[in-house]
Structures are given as structure tokens and as C-alpha cells.
Design a protein around this motif. Structure first.
Motif, PDB file in Angstrom:
ATOM      1  N   VAL A 570      -4.597  50.066 -10.772  1.00 43.40           N
ATOM      2  CA  VAL A 570      -3.216  49.568 -10.736  1.00 43.40           C
ATOM      3  C   VAL A 570      -2.984  48.817  -9.418  1.00 43.40           C
ATOM      4  O   VAL A 570      -3.304  49.304  -8.343  1.00 43.40           O
ATOM      5  N   LYS A 571      -2.425  47.610  -9.519  1.00 46.94           N
ATOM      6  CA  LYS A 571      -2.175  46.785  -8.338  1.00 46.94           C
ATOM      7  C   LYS A 571      -0.953  47.281  -7.560  1.00 46.94           C
ATOM      8  O   LYS A 571       0.025  47.740  -8.142  1.00 46.94           O
ATOM      9  N   ILE A 572      -1.025  47.196  -6.234  1.00 54.54           N
ATOM     10  CA  ILE A 572       0.096  47.557  -5.364  1.00 54.54           C
ATOM     11  C   ILE A 572       0.672  46.270  -4.778  1.00 54.54           C
ATOM     12  O   ILE A 572      -0.079  45.454  -4.228  1.00 54.54           O
ATOM     13  N   PRO A 573       1.983  46.050  -4.880  1.00 54.02           N
ATOM     14  CA  PRO A 573       2.586  44.840  -4.292  1.00 54.02           C
ATOM     15  C   PRO A 573       2.242  44.715  -2.810  1.00 54.02           C
ATOM     16  O   PRO A 573       2.224  45.704  -2.079  1.00 54.02           O
ATOM     17  N   GLU A 574       1.982  43.500  -2.375  1.00 47.21           N
ATOM     18  CA  GLU A 574       1.526  43.261  -1.005  1.00 47.21           C
ATOM     19  C   GLU A 574       2.536  43.728   0.039  1.00 47.21           C
ATOM     20  O   GLU A 574       2.161  44.201   1.110  1.00 47.21           O
ATOM     21  N   ASP A 575       3.844  43.611  -0.285  1.00 49.24           N
ATOM     22  CA  ASP A 575       4.884  43.967   0.685  1.00 49.24           C
ATOM     23  C   ASP A 575       5.504  45.332   0.399  1.00 49.24           C
ATOM     24  O   ASP A 575       6.634  45.611   0.810  1.00 49.24           O
ATOM     25  N   PHE A 576       4.766  46.202  -0.273  1.00 51.26           N
ATOM     26  CA  PHE A 576       5.301  47.510  -0.670  1.00 51.26           C
ATOM     27  C   PHE A 576       5.686  48.332   0.568  1.00 51.26           C
ATOM     28  O   PHE A 576       4.920  48.420   1.527  1.00 51.26           O
ATOM     29  N   ASP A 577       6.884  48.914   0.529  1.00 53.03           N
ATOM     30  CA  ASP A 577       7.383  49.715   1.661  1.00 53.03           C
ATOM     31  C   ASP A 577       7.113  51.198   1.393  1.00 53.03           C
ATOM     32  O   ASP A 577       7.836  51.855   0.657  1.00 53.03           O
ATOM     33  N   PRO A 597      -3.640  48.547   1.210  1.00 56.87           N
ATOM     34  CA  PRO A 597      -4.577  48.459   0.077  1.00 56.87           C
ATOM     35  C   PRO A 597      -4.010  47.599  -1.048  1.00 56.87           C
ATOM     36  O   PRO A 597      -2.791  47.548  -1.263  1.00 56.87           O
ATOM     37  N   ILE A 598      -4.913  46.954  -1.768  1.00 58.09           N
ATOM     38  CA  ILE A 598      -4.499  46.060  -2.849  1.00 58.09           C
ATOM     39  C   ILE A 598      -4.317  46.838  -4.148  1.00 58.09           C
ATOM     40  O   ILE A 598      -3.464  46.509  -4.969  1.00 58.09           O
ATOM     41  N   THR A 599      -5.136  47.890  -4.331  1.00 57.67           N
ATOM     42  CA  THR A 599      -5.087  48.668  -5.565  1.00 57.67           C
ATOM     43  C   THR A 599      -4.969  50.161  -5.266  1.00 57.67           C
ATOM     44  O   THR A 599      -5.232  50.610  -4.150  1.00 57.67           O
ATOM     45  N   ILE A 600      -4.591  50.907  -6.297  1.00 58.03           N
ATOM     46  CA  ILE A 600      -4.549  52.366  -6.177  1.00 58.03           C
ATOM     47  C   ILE A 600      -5.937  52.906  -5.864  1.00 58.03           C
ATOM     48  O   ILE A 600      -6.095  53.849  -5.079  1.00 58.03           O
ATOM     49  N   SER A 601      -6.958  52.301  -6.449  1.00 54.08           N
ATOM     50  CA  SER A 601      -8.335  52.738  -6.204  1.00 54.08           C
ATOM     51  C   SER A 601      -8.673  52.627  -4.725  1.00 54.08           C
ATOM     52  O   SER A 601      -9.238  53.544  -4.131  1.00 54.08           O
ATOM     53  N   GLN A 602      -8.310  51.504  -4.114  1.00 59.19           N
ATOM     54  CA  GLN A 602      -8.579  51.326  -2.689  1.00 59.19           C
ATOM     55  C   GLN A 602      -7.752  52.311  -1.865  1.00 59.19           C
ATOM     56  O   GLN A 602      -8.247  52.901  -0.900  1.00 59.19           O
ATOM     57  N   ALA A 603      -6.501  52.511  -2.247  1.00 58.22           N
ATOM     58  CA  ALA A 603      -5.631  53.438  -1.522  1.00 58.22           C
ATOM     59  C   ALA A 603      -6.190  54.849  -1.538  1.00 58.22           C
ATOM     60  O   ALA A 603      -6.122  55.573  -0.540  1.00 58.22           O
ATOM     61  N   VAL A 616       2.250  60.668  -6.114  1.00 57.79           N
ATOM     62  CA  VAL A 616       3.623  60.294  -5.773  1.00 57.79           C
ATOM     63  C   VAL A 616       3.795  58.781  -5.835  1.00 57.79           C
ATOM     64  O   VAL A 616       4.793  58.267  -6.364  1.00 57.79           O
ATOM     65  N   LEU A 617       2.803  58.052  -5.327  1.00 56.53           N
ATOM     66  CA  LEU A 617       2.853  56.589  -5.347  1.00 56.53           C
ATOM     67  C   LEU A 617       2.877  56.063  -6.782  1.00 56.53           C
ATOM     68  O   LEU A 617       3.646  55.152  -7.110  1.00 56.53           O
ATOM     69  N   LEU A 618       2.056  56.635  -7.637  1.00 60.90           N
ATOM     70  CA  LEU A 618       2.013  56.220  -9.042  1.00 60.90           C
ATOM     71  C   LEU A 618       3.350  56.476  -9.729  1.00 60.90           C
ATOM     72  O   LEU A 618       3.850  55.635 -10.491  1.00 60.90           O
ATOM     73  N   ILE A 619       3.933  57.641  -9.466  1.00 62.97           N
ATOM     74  CA  ILE A 619       5.232  57.975 -10.069  1.00 62.97           C
ATOM     75  C   ILE A 619       6.295  56.981  -9.595  1.00 62.97           C
ATOM     76  O   ILE A 619       7.093  56.483 -10.382  1.00 62.97           O
ATOM     77  N   TYR A 620       6.281  56.663  -8.308  1.00 61.28           N
ATOM     78  CA  TYR A 620       7.268  55.746  -7.745  1.00 61.28           C
ATOM     79  C   TYR A 620       7.127  54.355  -8.357  1.00 61.28           C
ATOM     80  O   TYR A 620       8.110  53.634  -8.518  1.00 61.28           O
TER      81      TYR A 620
END
Length: 623
Positions: A570-577, A597-603, A616-620
Motif C-alpha cells: 500500500v502506497k503512503i502519500p509523500e506528505d503524510f503527517d 517511506p514510500i510504501t507500507i512494506s518499506q515502513a 495503526v497506520l493502515l487503519i488510519y
């Protein structure tokens, strides 16, 4: 002196080196343990205790695999506590307070009684490496000792530098010199190195303390033990620890020395353990806190020496002393020695394979603080796995690699190899995404069959585990198949303020209720009759209780793990707070904001970001 070629040479005799040497020798490898001091084998350099949150699970795993740490911890314990009993069993963690002198003595005696194991006291100054293959070691006297494999467990000794205020001197720990030469050889071979820091508190004279002003911390009323074997017994008598607090006055005194603190004036630039900070770091980072806990831990049965847990420091000795005399109960304290910080070389563990063999040099293994970890238990588990895999490799056998869903040891090694670490790595239950499966009570079920298969765990160990498993399963089946009447169950349910049953029901269903515990279910005559008829012991009762009460959680955890795997990309927006997520750990917010990180996998591969943080990040993100 050394005409023969050893199968395994272990350099360093701390917790990692001792377990490595024992494992390799017990598996049949001709092993040499080389240490700078035979008097300090398995020395407890910091606090006199084994186990704790997640660490207790590791000790149980070491024991289940056939290591020595559990047995020695039991034999030299002065207090036992099962931590987190108010939480679910995935969080229960055994811990013992140890007799420091007896701990090291027992380790040496057990190692001396281990077949295939030789000892030699001298500094190893270099490695013999030919065409990318390790061939042995070279000592400070110029002696070359040949070996098919080498395990480095150098702890804090590699170019170790001790700091006390504005004073600094070379050393691996108080009273012992640093080791030189190995780092330089490894860098020549192409390895990347770094520096880390750790510290230790002052040791004080217990006769000078007023324990009546402190809170007494007793051990468990019914103490357990670490080892699954019959080689040890639970404690009958225990020594108490005590607890007191710092104060604003203590903090102000400590600040007087900040200008001479190596941590604040730039002398120490390496990172220390985040989860065991020095007292000056704590009052600096948490300036809003008016006090911090101090745990006063006796060093043994008879000695008056006391360890002041929570007061790790490298401030000038006069400041340490002045501040400590302002702590309640310490008004007349006398020092045995001041606290200090120590910097040392480590090698980022991404340079290792999952067997703990280095990628650059064949036959060379790293274990313990050389890999950037902190803690006796983390070190011992790495030593055990390095010793096992060194033996297996030279005998052309498949390596033993524990997966993340098989052991905390597997989580530890996988984290180190795949994520690396820039600060001393410490194990927590939150690092394990399968922690309900990796409980301290079932380590023998998970690991003893593997260890027996490679030849380390004895047949007696295996048979004991199989008996426990069989009897636990029988008892769980009894709960599933047996019914209770309203007359039998409702008095118990009513006493616990939980809903009464209106017709007979299965005992398993009643027992599964969160309000009902083992003591309640033992009140049933059917259960008492079964226990007496089948001679069921306490260990099997407790194991069965966990299987009954938490079967749903275990199944849910497996399902959650499967879902997490499907969402790895799953991709994470570049400017995610990340700071707007309140339920995420502070460390995760810091690391994720820094790395972006760019993806959940990298995170998920970032050190310090736990599986729960990812959930928690996935739920959000609505996933």
C-alpha cells in the motif's frame, strides 16, 4: 601450543560467547573459548538480573533450545517475578534477580564440565583471513590458532573508551582493558563499522542505605523458574528489592555537572540505548517530570553491594555522589564505584546472513553487542544461534534459522539482518507481530523438537515436552467435552458478577469467560476428580488455561497477519503527517517522518517501527 585445528573458536566469554561455545561443543565440535580474563566469564557487566519484558521469553527460548542461560539463572536467582501478570499471557515475562558472583561462577563451572571445550586467556588481536575465508585468529603474543570457523562476541571491548565526567580512558568495562586490532582487520576486509554507547550506574554500599524510607519490592508468592528441565527448582527463599525516587533537588544537582558531561559537551557522539537512558538524559528529555523511579537491587545473597537501577550516568563522580545523597534513603550513601559510559565499535548487522555468518568472510560469525544489540538475553540468544550454525556449516548440514512466527530469537535476528540498527537494539514484545504465539510458556513446544533434531536438546528434554503437550491437550479436550449444570456453574458465575447460565453448558465455554480464572474452574468437582485421576501438575494446568482462554485471540492474530501481508505494498502519500496519529508510538512518528517511506512494506522494515504502529497506520489510511 596449538598444534591442532579447532572446529570453532569463540572470541569473548560474555553471555554471547559462553552460549556459543557451549552450543558448538555440545553438538560435537572441537571448540576453543578465548577470553581476556577467565575470572570474568559471563560477567554481569550491568544489572544483576536475567529476563524481563520480552527478554524473559528469550531466556525460555534459549533453554528450550538446549542453552545454559535458563539453568544458570535458576541456580543463582535470589528473587523471581512474573511481570505483566495483569495483562494477557502474550505479555507475561519472567525475570530473576541474580547473585552476580555466583552467576559467573556457575557459568564457568558448567562450561568447564562441557566436553569438547578448551579455554585460553589472552587478547585476540587479529583474524587470519585467506581469500575471503576465515582460517583462525592471531593473539597479542603473536600466536596463531587455526580454526574452521570463528565466532566474534567482543561485547563493549572493541576499542572501548570509558567516560566519567571529563575523564576518559581505554577499557572494555571497569577494571578491564579494551581490545585492539580486530576492528582494523575487519575494516581491511571490507566491513563497515560504527560506534555505540552504553552506560552503567554507581554501585553503592547497602549498609549505608536507609531501606525503611523506601518501598519494598518482594518476589512472587509462588515463584516459578526459567528452565523447562528438571535440572533446577523454584526458589524457596527470596531477597527483596526496594524502590525510591529522584526529586527536583536531585535533578538540579545533576544539572550542575552538565557542562562537564561527555554526553552534552560533545565527547560522546555515538548513540546510546533509547530504552535505558542515562539519568542526565532522562531529566533533559523529560524536563516536565518531577521525579524518576530508582530500583535498588541487591547484588547477591551475602554481599552488601547494591545496584542502583535507573541512575545510569557518566557525569563527574563528585556530582554523582552529591546528587545521590539527596535521594530519599541515600542520605548517607557510600560509593563502591561511580557510574560511567562506554563507547565501543560495532558492525551494522545488515552485513550478516540469517545464520549470523558474515557475507564478506566465510566461516566468520558475529554475535552480541558487536551486532549493535544491548542486553544479556539478546546477546546470549545470538551466541547460541551462531554456535549452532557454525557447527552445522562445518559439518555440511542445513542451518537452523528461526522464523518470526517461531521465536523471539527469530524476530531479533530478522530485525537485525533486514533493518539494521543505528542505536543499541533491545527486544520488546511489540517488535513481534506474532507475540500471542510466542509466549514464554510454550517455548519448549515451539523449539525443543527443532533442537533435538539437530542434536542439541536431549531426548529427556524432548520426552518431557511431549508429555506436557499431550497432557495439556487432553485437559483442553476434557474442558471441550465436559458439561456443567446450572447448579454447578451459577454459584461461581454469581461470585464473579458475570451472567448466569439458564441451561447446562460446556465447561470450555464457561472457562473462556474473561471473569473466570483457573482457581474458579478448579472448584468444580469434575475438574478436581480429573486432576487427581490423571496426576495433573501446575505447569499443565496453566498451559491448558491459556489454550482455553486465548484460542480466539491466537486465531485472530493469524488472520491479522495474513491481512497485513496482503497490504504490504500500500502506497503512503509523500506528505503524510504521522504526528496526527495519536495512537502511534513517538519513536515510530520520529522514524517515519525522517525516512519518509514510500510504501507500507518499506515502513515495516524501519527499525523502531513496530507491527502495531503499522496496523495503526493502515487503519488510519482506511485499509
Amino acid at each position: 601450543m596449538f598444534q591442532e585445528e579447532y572446529d570453532v573458536i569463540v572470541v569473548g566469554a560474555g553471555h554471547a560467547g559462553s552460549e556459543a561455545a557451549a552450543a558448538a561443543a555440545n553438538l560435537g565440535s572441537k571448540t576453543l573459548l578465548v577470553t581476556m580474563s577467565l575470572q570474568n566469564i559471563a560477567q554481569m557487566s550491568c544489572n544483576p538480573a536475567m529476563g524481563g519484558i520480552a527478554k524473559g521469553q528469550i531466556v525460555r527460548e534459549i533453554d528450550a533450545l538446549g542453552g545454559y542461560s535458563g539453568i544458570i539463572s535458576d541456580r543463582t536467582a535470589i528473587q523471581f517475578k512474573m511481570l505483566n501478570k495483569s495483562k494477557g499471557p502474550a505479555m507475561w515475562s519472567p525475570r530473576v534477580q541474580s547473585d552476580r558472583m555466583r552467576f559467573a561462577e556457575e557459568w564457568r563451572l558448567m562450561l568447564e564440565g562441557t566436553p569438547n571445550l578448551d579455554f585460553y586467556q589472552e587478547m585476540v588481536q587479529g583474524l587470519i583471513i585467506v581469500d575471503g575465508v576465515v582460517k583462525g585468529v592471531r593473539t597479542s603474543l603473536g600466536i596463531e590458532i587455526k580454526a574452521k570457523s570463528v565466532v566474534l562476541t567482543n561485547g563493549t571491548f572493541l576499542n572501548g573508551l570509558i567516560h566519567v565526567g571529563d575523564k576518559q580512558f581505554g577499557g572494555g568495562r571497569a577494571g578491564e582493558g579494551a581490545a585492539h586490532g580486530i576492528t582494523e582487520d575487519l575494516i581491511k576486509a571490507g566491513f563497515e563499522s560504527g560506534r555505540m554507547k552504553t552506560g552503567t550506574p554507581p554501585r553503592v554500599d547497602g549498609r549505608s542505605l536507609d531501606f525503611s524510607k523506601m518501598n519494598e519490592e518482594k518476589g512472587d508468592a509462588k515463584p516459578d523458574k526459567f528452565s523447562y528441565s528438571d535440572a533446577t527448582t523454584a526458589l524457596v527463599h527470596q531477597r527483596s528489592c526496594h524502590m525510591t525516587y529522584t526529586s527536583l533537588e536531585v535533578h538540579d544537582i545533576l544539572r550542575e555537572g552538565f557542562d562537564r558531561s561527555p554526553m552534552f559537551n560533545g565527547r560522546i557522539q555515538s548513540l546510546g540505548p533509547r530504552y535505558c537512558p542515562s539519568i542526565e538524559d532522562k531529566i533533559n528529555r523529560f524536563a516536565d517530570k518531577e521525579r524518576h523511579q530508582l530500583f535498588i537491587e541487591p547484588e547477591g545473597w551475602k554481599t552488601c553491594e547494591v545496584y542502583v537501577n535507573g541512575f545510569s550516568t557518566s557525569l563527574p563522580a563528585d556530582i554523582q555522589f552529591k546528587a545521590m545523597r539527596s535521594v530519599v534513603g541515600f542520605e548517607k550513601v557510600q560509593f563502591f564505584r561511580p557510574g560511567y559510559a562506554i563507547e565501543y565499535d560495532y558492525f551494522p548487522p545488515t552485513q550478516l546472513k540469517h545464520t549470523l555468518e558474515t557475507k564478506l568472510v566465510e566461516g566468520l560469525y558475529f554475535a552480541g553487542q558487536i551486532n549493535g544489540t544491548t542486553g544479556y538475553e539478546e546477546a546470549a540468544s545470538q551466541g547460541l544461534m551462531a554456535g549452532i550454525n557454525a557447527h552445522l556449516k562445518i559439518n555440511q548440514k542445513e542451518p537452523l534459522i528461526l522464523k518470526r512466527d517461531e521465536a523471539y530469537i527469530g524476530v531479533l535476528i530478522d530485525d537485525l539482518i533486514t533493518k539494521g540498527t543505528e542505536e543499541p537494539y533491545r527486544m520488546f514484545t511489540s517488535r513481534a507481530e506474532y507475540r500471542t504465539l510466542l509466549r514464554q510458556d510454550n517455548a519448549d513446544f515451539r523449539l525443543t523438537p527443532m533442537s533435538f533434531e539437530i542434536g542439541l536438546a536431549s531426548e529427556q528434554r524432548l520426552r518431557r515436552m511431549e508429555h506436557k503437550l499431550k497432557e495439556s491437550e487432553k485437559l483442553v479436550s476434557f474442558f471441550r467435552e465436559s458439561s456443567v449444570t446450572m447448579a454447578e456453574a451459577n454459584p461461581i458465575l454469581e461470585s464473579k458478577n458475570t451472567a448466569l447460565i439458564t441451561q447446562g453448558d460446556k465447561m470450555f465455554k464457561i472457562f473462556s469467560r474473561p471473569q473466570i480464572n483457573l482457581e474458579d474452574i478448579l472448584k468444580l468437582e469434575k475438574v478436581q476428580a480429573y486432576i487427581q485421576e490423571n496426576d495433573v501438575d501446575q505447569e499443565i494446568l496453566e498451559q491448558s488455561e491459556i489454550q482455553v482462554k486465548y484460542s480466539g485471540y491466537i486465531e485472530k492474530e493469524r488472520n491479522n497477519a495474513d491481512k497485513l501481508k496482503r497490504l504490504e505494498d500500500v502506497k503512503i502519500p509523500e506528505d503524510f503527517d504521522y504526528y496526527k496519529i495519536k495512537s502511534m508510538s513517538i519513536e515510530a512518528k520520529q522514524k517515519l517522518t525522517k525516512v519518509r517511506p514510500i510504501t507500507i512494506s518499506q515502513a515495516s522494515r524501519i527499525s523502531g517501527v513496530s507491527p502495531s504502529d503499522i496496523s495503526v497506520l493502515l487503519i488510519y489510511m482506511g485499509r
